[in-house]
Design a protein around this motif. Structure first.
Motif, PDB file in Angstrom:
ATOM      1  N   LEU A  60      15.328 -29.746 -10.234  1.00  0.00           N
ATOM      2  CA  LEU A  60      16.000 -29.786  -8.939  1.00  0.00           C
ATOM      3  C   LEU A  60      17.561 -29.602  -9.108  1.00  0.00           C
ATOM      4  CD1 LEU A  60      14.337 -33.293  -7.761  1.00  0.00           C
ATOM      5  CD2 LEU A  60      13.957 -30.948  -6.525  1.00  0.00           C
ATOM      6  N   THR A 105      17.333 -23.757 -10.435  1.00  0.00           N
ATOM      7  CA  THR A 105      16.583 -24.856  -9.865  1.00  0.00           C
ATOM      8  C   THR A 105      15.585 -24.176  -9.033  1.00  0.00           C
ATOM      9  OG1 THR A 105      17.941 -24.607  -7.737  1.00  0.00           O
ATOM     10  CG2 THR A 105      18.629 -26.378  -9.519  1.00  0.00           C
ATOM     11  N   TRP A 119       8.651 -27.243  -5.811  1.00  0.00           N
ATOM     12  CA  TRP A 119       9.717 -28.211  -5.411  1.00  0.00           C
ATOM     13  C   TRP A 119       9.021 -29.733  -5.337  1.00  0.00           C
ATOM     14  CZ3 TRP A 119      10.637 -31.379  -1.212  1.00  0.00           C
ATOM     15  CH2 TRP A 119      11.916 -31.860  -1.116  1.00  0.00           C
TER      16      TRP A 119
END
Length: 143
Positions: free
Chosen positions: A29, A42, A51
């Motif tokens: 993240l 990320t 995600w």
């Protein structure tokens, strides 16, 4: 082994696994600790499933670390790792050592163990339960 040692080891194991799991999520993240997949950077916001997995890893890991909502968090973490194993790793080969899914398999089983055994004595859940019992006992019952 004495029961007090068992609960200490359970609490310590829960906290260590929660911390390690949260680190995986933080890497994906926030790009820290080597970043997503150890390659820096990320995962893109809202991309399925990476995600969402990172959010579960970070938030679920922190909850398990401190022992808050431990059982539900552990079930969600276990399920996400089972999904990762069977969807990402297992189609490549049968055994975790061959398909790169050792971490997913271990996390899935360990979080399932936490969900079944509970957080142990040294957890926020245990503290809140103890405080609730003490408060309930202190309140006089009126007829």
């Amino acid at each position: 082994m004495s029961k007090s040692i068992n609960t200490v080891v359970l609490s310590l194991s829960r906290a260590v696994v929660g911390l390690l799991f949260a680190c995986h999520g933080a890497a994906s993240l926030f790009g820290v600790l080597g970043g997503a997949g150890g390659k820096g950077g990320t995962v893109a916001f809202g991309v399925w499933p990476s995600w969402f997995a990172a959010v579960i890893q970070f938030a679920g890991g922190l909850l398990v670390l401190v022992g808050l909502f431990t059982r539900p968090a552990a079930i969600i973490c276990s399920g996400s790792m089972a999904y990762a194993y069977f969807v990402v790793h297992q189609p490549q080969d049968l055994f975790p050592i061959q398909n790169g899914g050792v971490s997913s398999a271990l996390y899935s089983w360990f979080f399932l163990l936490i969900a079944v055994l509970g957080p142990g004595r040294y957890a926020v859940d245990s503290l809140l339960a103890k405080r609730g019992r003490t408060t309930a006992e202190a309140v006089p019952v009126s007829a």
